[in-house]
Scaffold this motif. Sequence first.
Motif, PDB file in Angstrom:
ATOM      1  N   THR A  30      39.449  29.016 -78.003  1.00  6.60           N
ATOM      2  CA  THR A  30      39.733  28.839 -79.419  1.00  6.60           C
ATOM      3  C   THR A  30      40.861  27.828 -79.589  1.00  6.60           C
ATOM      4  O   THR A  30      41.907  27.967 -78.954  1.00  6.60           O
ATOM      5  CB  THR A  30      40.150  30.165 -80.068  1.00  6.60           C
ATOM      6  OG1 THR A  30      39.079  31.106 -79.928  1.00  6.60           O
ATOM      7  CG2 THR A  30      40.465  29.973 -81.545  1.00  6.60           C
ATOM      8  N   PRO A  31      40.683  26.791 -80.427  1.00  6.27           N
ATOM      9  CA  PRO A  31      41.753  25.805 -80.601  1.00  6.27           C
ATOM     10  C   PRO A  31      43.023  26.458 -81.129  1.00  6.27           C
ATOM     11  O   PRO A  31      42.981  27.385 -81.940  1.00  6.27           O
ATOM     12  CB  PRO A  31      41.168  24.837 -81.642  1.00  6.27           C
ATOM     13  CG  PRO A  31      39.688  25.005 -81.548  1.00  6.27           C
ATOM     14  CD  PRO A  31      39.482  26.455 -81.193  1.00  6.27           C
ATOM     15  N   GLU A 138      43.076  14.029 -85.269  1.00  8.31           N
ATOM     16  CA  GLU A 138      42.667  15.410 -85.081  1.00  8.31           C
ATOM     17  C   GLU A 138      43.914  16.262 -84.869  1.00  8.31           C
ATOM     18  O   GLU A 138      44.795  15.910 -84.064  1.00  8.31           O
ATOM     19  CB  GLU A 138      41.744  15.549 -83.866  1.00  8.31           C
ATOM     20  CG  GLU A 138      40.577  14.569 -83.833  1.00  8.31           C
ATOM     21  CD  GLU A 138      39.656  14.711 -85.032  1.00  8.31           C
ATOM     22  OE1 GLU A 138      39.208  13.661 -85.550  1.00  8.31           O
ATOM     23  OE2 GLU A 138      39.393  15.861 -85.451  1.00  8.31           O
ATOM     24  N   GLY A 140      44.420  20.059 -83.793  1.00  9.57           N
ATOM     25  CA  GLY A 140      43.681  21.240 -83.382  1.00  9.57           C
ATOM     26  C   GLY A 140      42.203  21.062 -83.676  1.00  9.57           C
ATOM     27  O   GLY A 140      41.594  20.064 -83.295  1.00  9.57           O
ATOM     28  N   SER A 141      41.616  22.018 -84.395  1.00  8.26           N
ATOM     29  CA  SER A 141      40.196  21.930 -84.753  1.00  8.26           C
ATOM     30  C   SER A 141      39.975  21.214 -86.082  1.00  8.26           C
ATOM     31  O   SER A 141      38.836  21.096 -86.543  1.00  8.26           O
ATOM     32  CB  SER A 141      39.596  23.344 -84.830  1.00  8.26           C
ATOM     33  OG  SER A 141      40.253  24.115 -85.828  1.00  8.26           O
ATOM     34  N   TRP A 142      41.052  20.733 -86.708  1.00  9.18           N
ATOM     35  CA  TRP A 142      40.966  20.087 -88.012  1.00  9.18           C
ATOM     36  C   TRP A 142      40.876  18.569 -87.894  1.00  9.18           C
ATOM     37  O   TRP A 142      41.553  17.962 -87.060  1.00  9.18           O
ATOM     38  CB  TRP A 142      42.189  20.437 -88.858  1.00  9.18           C
ATOM     39  CG  TRP A 142      42.162  21.813 -89.439  1.00  9.18           C
ATOM     40  CD1 TRP A 142      42.185  23.001 -88.771  1.00  9.18           C
ATOM     41  CD2 TRP A 142      42.123  22.149 -90.831  1.00  9.18           C
ATOM     42  NE1 TRP A 142      42.155  24.062 -89.642  1.00  9.18           N
ATOM     43  CE2 TRP A 142      42.129  23.565 -90.925  1.00  9.18           C
ATOM     44  CE3 TRP A 142      42.105  21.388 -92.005  1.00  9.18           C
ATOM     45  CZ2 TRP A 142      42.088  24.232 -92.141  1.00  9.18           C
ATOM     46  CZ3 TRP A 142      42.076  22.056 -93.219  1.00  9.18           C
ATOM     47  CH2 TRP A 142      42.060  23.459 -93.280  1.00  9.18           C
ATOM     48  N   ALA A 172      33.572  18.112 -88.971  1.00 15.16           N
ATOM     49  CA  ALA A 172      34.447  19.233 -88.619  1.00 15.16           C
ATOM     50  C   ALA A 172      34.272  20.311 -89.669  1.00 15.16           C
ATOM     51  O   ALA A 172      34.024  20.020 -90.843  1.00 15.16           O
ATOM     52  CB  ALA A 172      35.908  18.790 -88.559  1.00 15.16           C
ATOM     53  N   ASP A 275      41.755  27.887 -86.616  1.00 12.60           N
ATOM     54  CA  ASP A 275      40.338  27.665 -86.390  1.00 12.60           C
ATOM     55  C   ASP A 275      39.533  28.342 -87.506  1.00 12.60           C
ATOM     56  O   ASP A 275      39.434  29.565 -87.555  1.00 12.60           O
ATOM     57  CB  ASP A 275      39.942  28.229 -85.022  1.00 12.60           C
ATOM     58  CG  ASP A 275      38.526  27.841 -84.638  1.00 12.60           C
ATOM     59  OD1 ASP A 275      38.093  26.733 -85.004  1.00 12.60           O
ATOM     60  OD2 ASP A 275      37.854  28.640 -83.958  1.00 12.60           O
TER      61      ASP A 275
END
Length: 304
Positions: A30-31, A138, A140-142, A172, A275
Motif C-alpha cells: 500500500t502506498p 506523483e 504517493g498514489s496521487w 490515477a 491511498d
Amino acid sequence: MPAFATRAGLAAGGLLLAAAASAAAAPAGTPAAVTVYAAGDIARCAYSDPAYSGAADTARTVAAGLAADRDAVVLTLGDHTYPHGRAQEFADCYGPTWGQFKDRTWPAPGNHEYYTPHAAPYFAYFGERAGRGYYSLELGSWHVVSLDSNLAPAEHAAQLAWLRADLAGHPARCTLAFWHHPLYSSGGHGSIPKMRDAWRLLQEAGAELVLSGHDHDYERFAPQDADGRLDRAHGMRQFVVGTGGAYPTPFLLTVKNSEMRDSGRTGVLRLRLLDGRYEWEFLESARLTPLGLPSPDRGSEVCH
C-alpha cells in the motif's frame, strides 16, 4: 531524501506518528501517506524586516511540520511576494521565511509574479521546479498537477492540450490540481472563470481536489462541476487558501456550495494524501480576529 523521477515526480511518506501507525496497519504494498502543506499569498514586502510579516508566522508552522516528517512537501498557490514579484522581494521577503524550505516546495505562479515581465524572477528563483509554469508529479498514489492561471489565450490553449495529454498518460484514482485564481470564491476577487476548461478536463479524468489562493482567506467548497453545480459523486472539491501571510481580505457575497469560510486567521492547509482517500486540516499560525471564530476546519473524504 526521496529520489526524483524525470517528470519531477516525488515518492514521499506521511506524518511521523500517524503515518507509522497507518503503515503498520496497511497491507503490504500500500502506498505510504503523503503530507502536504499548502497556502498562497505569502510574503508582503511592506516592511524592511521580514519578521514583521505574517509570512514569518506561517513559515514557522510549515517548518515545524516538515521537521517532524522528512518526506512532507509544500505546495505554494501563487503570489509568493508582494507587491511586484521582483528578484529583491524573493531575496528579502520570501527567502528568509518560506525560502527556508525551497527544496521541498512545488510552486504555482500568481498574478503578482507577473507584475514583473514574464514572471522572470519567479522562474529564476524556483528553477526547474517551476516547469513551464505548469508541470505534474506523483505524491504517493496521487497524481498532482500544477497549472498557471495567468496565461494569454494561446499559451493557455497549449497548457490545456498538455493537461489533456498528461491526464490521459497518468491515470490515477486520486488526482489533485493547484493554481492561483479560484474558479469559485466568496472573497473580494470573487469567482474567476479563466480555469473553467481546466476544471472540466480534470473532472472528466476523475480528479478530486483543486487548491487556489488569490483571495486572502480560507474557504472550502463542496464537490461541484465546472458550471457550479453540486456533484458529490463526481465533482471536485476546491479549497481557497490565500492565508500564507499577506494582508487579510474579507468575504463578500457567499457563493453557492461554499461549506466553510474563515477570514480571521493566517495559516496553512495540511493535507494527508492516502491511498484512495484524503484528510484535511487548517493549521492556524496567527489569529487576526480575537473573538467569534469557528474552530479551524478539518475533515476527510474518499476518492471517487
